[in-house]
Design a protein around this motif. Structure first.
Motif, short mmCIF file in Angstrom:
data_model
loop_
_atom_site.label_atom_id
_atom_site.label_comp_id
_atom_site.label_asym_id
_atom_site.label_seq_id
_atom_site.Cartn_x
_atom_site.Cartn_y
_atom_site.Cartn_z
N VAL A 49 40.17 9.46 28.33
CA VAL A 49 40.66 9.46 26.59
C VAL A 49 40.73 8.45 26.15
CG1 VAL A 49 42.58 11.27 27.32
CG2 VAL A 49 43.22 8.95 27.05
N HIS A 51 42.34 6.42 23.61
CA HIS A 51 43.82 6.30 23.74
C HIS A 51 44.29 5.61 22.23
CE1 HIS A 51 42.63 2.71 25.69
NE2 HIS A 51 43.49 1.96 24.97
N THR A 61 38.75 3.18 24.45
CA THR A 61 38.62 4.09 25.41
C THR A 61 38.39 3.21 26.84
OG1 THR A 61 37.84 6.09 26.47
CG2 THR A 61 36.36 4.77 25.18
N THR A 69 42.52 12.65 32.02
CA THR A 69 43.05 13.77 31.55
C THR A 69 44.06 14.49 32.89
OG1 THR A 69 41.22 15.11 31.61
CG2 THR A 69 41.67 14.49 29.52
N VAL A 156 38.03 13.35 24.67
CA VAL A 156 37.65 12.63 25.93
C VAL A 156 36.11 12.21 25.88
CG1 VAL A 156 39.44 13.74 27.34
CG2 VAL A 156 37.21 14.62 27.25
#
Length: 167
Positions: A49, A51, A61, A69, A156
Protein backbone atom coordinates in the motif's frame (compact mmCIF):
# COMPACT_ATOMS: atom_id res chain seq x y z
CA UNK A 1 4.71 3.40 -23.77
CA UNK A 2 7.63 5.59 -22.78
CA UNK A 3 10.89 5.50 -24.68
CA UNK A 4 12.80 3.11 -22.39
CA UNK A 5 16.52 3.66 -22.94
CA UNK A 6 17.81 1.16 -20.34
CA UNK A 7 15.31 -1.66 -19.56
CA UNK A 8 17.61 -3.06 -16.83
CA UNK A 9 17.30 0.23 -14.93
CA UNK A 10 13.64 0.99 -15.59
CA UNK A 11 10.76 0.07 -13.26
CA UNK A 12 7.20 -0.63 -14.43
CA UNK A 13 4.82 0.03 -11.53
CA UNK A 14 1.23 -1.01 -12.12
CA UNK A 15 -1.31 1.16 -10.28
CA UNK A 16 -5.13 1.10 -10.45
CA UNK A 17 -5.13 3.72 -13.22
CA UNK A 18 -2.30 2.33 -15.33
CA UNK A 19 1.46 1.92 -15.58
CA UNK A 20 4.00 4.29 -14.06
CA UNK A 21 7.41 4.11 -15.78
CA UNK A 22 10.34 5.00 -13.52
CA UNK A 23 13.86 5.51 -14.83
CA UNK A 24 16.34 4.49 -12.12
CA UNK A 25 19.62 6.35 -11.66
CA UNK A 26 22.39 3.77 -11.14
CA UNK A 27 25.14 6.35 -11.78
CA UNK A 28 23.80 8.55 -8.97
CA UNK A 29 22.62 5.99 -6.40
CA UNK A 30 23.83 2.48 -7.33
CA UNK A 31 22.95 0.79 -4.01
CA UNK A 32 19.39 2.17 -3.92
CA UNK A 33 18.87 1.29 -7.60
CA UNK A 34 20.07 -2.26 -7.00
CA UNK A 35 17.86 -2.66 -3.90
CA UNK A 36 14.73 -1.59 -5.79
CA UNK A 37 15.48 -4.06 -8.59
CA UNK A 38 16.20 -6.87 -6.11
CA UNK A 39 12.91 -6.32 -4.26
CA UNK A 40 10.94 -5.88 -7.51
CA UNK A 41 12.36 -9.13 -8.91
CA UNK A 42 11.43 -10.92 -5.67
CA UNK A 43 7.84 -9.64 -5.97
CA UNK A 44 8.25 -7.92 -2.59
CA UNK A 45 6.55 -4.69 -3.71
CA UNK A 46 3.51 -6.39 -5.29
CA UNK A 47 0.37 -5.57 -3.28
CA UNK A 48 2.09 -3.05 -0.98
CA UNK A 49 0.00 0.00 0.00
CA UNK A 50 0.74 3.69 -0.25
CA UNK A 51 0.59 4.30 3.52
CA UNK A 52 1.39 8.03 3.61
CA UNK A 53 0.07 10.29 0.86
CA UNK A 54 0.18 14.04 1.46
CA UNK A 55 -1.49 16.32 -1.07
CA UNK A 56 1.01 18.63 -2.77
CA UNK A 57 3.94 16.78 -1.18
CA UNK A 58 4.46 13.08 -1.89
CA UNK A 59 3.15 9.49 -1.93
CA UNK A 60 5.10 7.01 0.24
CA UNK A 61 5.10 3.22 -0.08
CA UNK A 62 7.44 0.24 0.01
CA UNK A 63 6.99 -1.19 3.52
CA UNK A 64 7.36 -4.79 2.37
CA UNK A 65 7.23 -6.00 5.98
CA UNK A 66 3.89 -4.49 7.07
CA UNK A 67 2.39 -2.87 3.98
CA UNK A 68 0.86 -5.82 2.12
CA UNK A 69 -2.90 -5.79 1.82
CA UNK A 70 -4.21 -8.33 4.27
CA UNK A 71 -1.19 -7.64 6.50
CA UNK A 72 -0.81 -5.36 9.51
CA UNK A 73 -1.62 -2.08 7.75
CA UNK A 74 -1.75 -0.19 11.07
CA UNK A 75 2.03 -0.69 11.25
CA UNK A 76 2.63 0.17 7.58
CA UNK A 77 5.48 2.64 7.37
CA UNK A 78 7.41 1.19 10.31
CA UNK A 79 9.18 -1.65 8.49
CA UNK A 80 11.52 -2.47 5.67
CA UNK A 81 12.83 -5.65 4.10
CA UNK A 82 14.97 -8.40 5.59
CA UNK A 83 17.98 -6.90 3.79
CA UNK A 84 20.39 -4.53 5.59
CA UNK A 85 19.76 -0.78 5.59
CA UNK A 86 21.48 1.27 2.90
CA UNK A 87 24.03 4.05 3.30
CA UNK A 88 22.86 7.47 2.09
CA UNK A 89 23.74 8.28 -1.52
CA UNK A 90 23.06 12.01 -1.49
CA UNK A 91 23.57 13.96 -4.70
CA UNK A 92 22.88 17.37 -6.18
CA UNK A 93 19.73 16.09 -7.90
CA UNK A 94 16.67 18.01 -6.75
CA UNK A 95 13.53 16.46 -5.29
CA UNK A 96 11.55 17.61 -8.33
CA UNK A 97 8.08 16.55 -9.42
CA UNK A 98 8.11 12.84 -10.23
CA UNK A 99 11.44 12.11 -8.55
CA UNK A 100 11.82 8.98 -6.46
CA UNK A 101 13.32 9.46 -3.00
CA UNK A 102 14.44 6.94 -0.39
CA UNK A 103 12.36 7.11 2.79
CA UNK A 104 14.31 6.72 6.02
CA UNK A 105 14.24 7.43 9.75
CA UNK A 106 16.22 10.25 11.40
CA UNK A 107 19.37 8.23 10.63
CA UNK A 108 20.55 9.18 7.11
CA UNK A 109 21.83 5.60 6.63
CA UNK A 110 18.53 3.88 7.46
CA UNK A 111 16.84 3.65 4.04
CA UNK A 112 15.78 0.12 3.18
CA UNK A 113 12.75 -0.65 1.00
CA UNK A 114 10.47 2.37 1.43
CA UNK A 115 10.38 5.20 -1.07
CA UNK A 116 8.30 8.19 -2.05
CA UNK A 117 7.34 9.90 -5.28
CA UNK A 118 7.22 13.70 -5.15
CA UNK A 119 3.98 15.34 -6.33
CA UNK A 120 5.75 18.69 -6.73
CA UNK A 121 9.16 20.31 -6.40
CA UNK A 122 10.21 19.70 -2.78
CA UNK A 123 13.54 21.50 -2.69
CA UNK A 124 13.62 21.49 1.13
CA UNK A 125 14.46 17.75 0.88
CA UNK A 126 17.49 18.34 -1.37
CA UNK A 127 20.71 16.85 0.00
CA UNK A 128 18.86 15.12 2.88
CA UNK A 129 17.25 12.15 1.11
CA UNK A 130 18.64 9.97 -1.66
CA UNK A 131 17.11 10.58 -5.11
CA UNK A 132 17.37 7.44 -7.23
CA UNK A 133 14.70 7.59 -9.91
CA UNK A 134 12.40 9.74 -12.02
CA UNK A 135 8.89 9.06 -13.33
CA UNK A 136 9.12 9.37 -17.12
CA UNK A 137 5.53 8.32 -17.88
CA UNK A 138 2.30 7.83 -15.95
CA UNK A 139 2.62 10.65 -13.41
CA UNK A 140 -1.15 11.16 -13.76
CA UNK A 141 -1.59 7.74 -12.09
CA UNK A 142 0.63 8.86 -9.17
CA UNK A 143 -1.40 12.09 -8.91
CA UNK A 144 -4.57 9.96 -8.55
CA UNK A 145 -3.35 8.00 -5.47
CA UNK A 146 -5.77 8.32 -2.52
CA UNK A 147 -4.56 10.83 0.10
CA UNK A 148 -4.20 10.19 3.83
CA UNK A 149 -1.79 9.29 6.64
CA UNK A 150 -2.79 6.49 6.27
CA UNK A 151 -5.53 6.65 3.65
CA UNK A 152 -8.79 5.01 4.77
CA UNK A 153 -8.84 2.92 1.57
CA UNK A 154 -5.18 2.90 0.50
CA UNK A 155 -4.08 2.35 -3.07
CA UNK A 156 -1.62 -0.44 -3.76
CA UNK A 157 1.22 -1.15 -6.11
CA UNK A 158 -0.46 -3.98 -8.02
CA UNK A 159 2.89 -5.08 -9.45
CA UNK A 160 6.41 -3.70 -9.70
CA UNK A 161 8.74 -5.14 -12.31
CA UNK A 162 12.09 -4.39 -13.92
CA UNK A 163 11.35 -3.55 -17.56
CA UNK A 164 14.06 -5.97 -18.76
CA UNK A 165 12.02 -8.81 -17.18
CA UNK A 166 8.61 -7.74 -18.52
CA UNK A 167 7.19 -9.57 -21.49
Amino acid sequence: MADIKDPENTILMELKGGTVVIELLPDVAPKHTERMKTLARAGAYDGVVFHRVIDGFMAQTGDVEHGKTGGNLRRAGTGGSDLPDLPAEFSRLPHARGSLGAARSQNPNSANSQFFINFGDNDFLNGQYTVYGQVIEGMEHVDAITRGEPPREPDVMISVKVAADAE
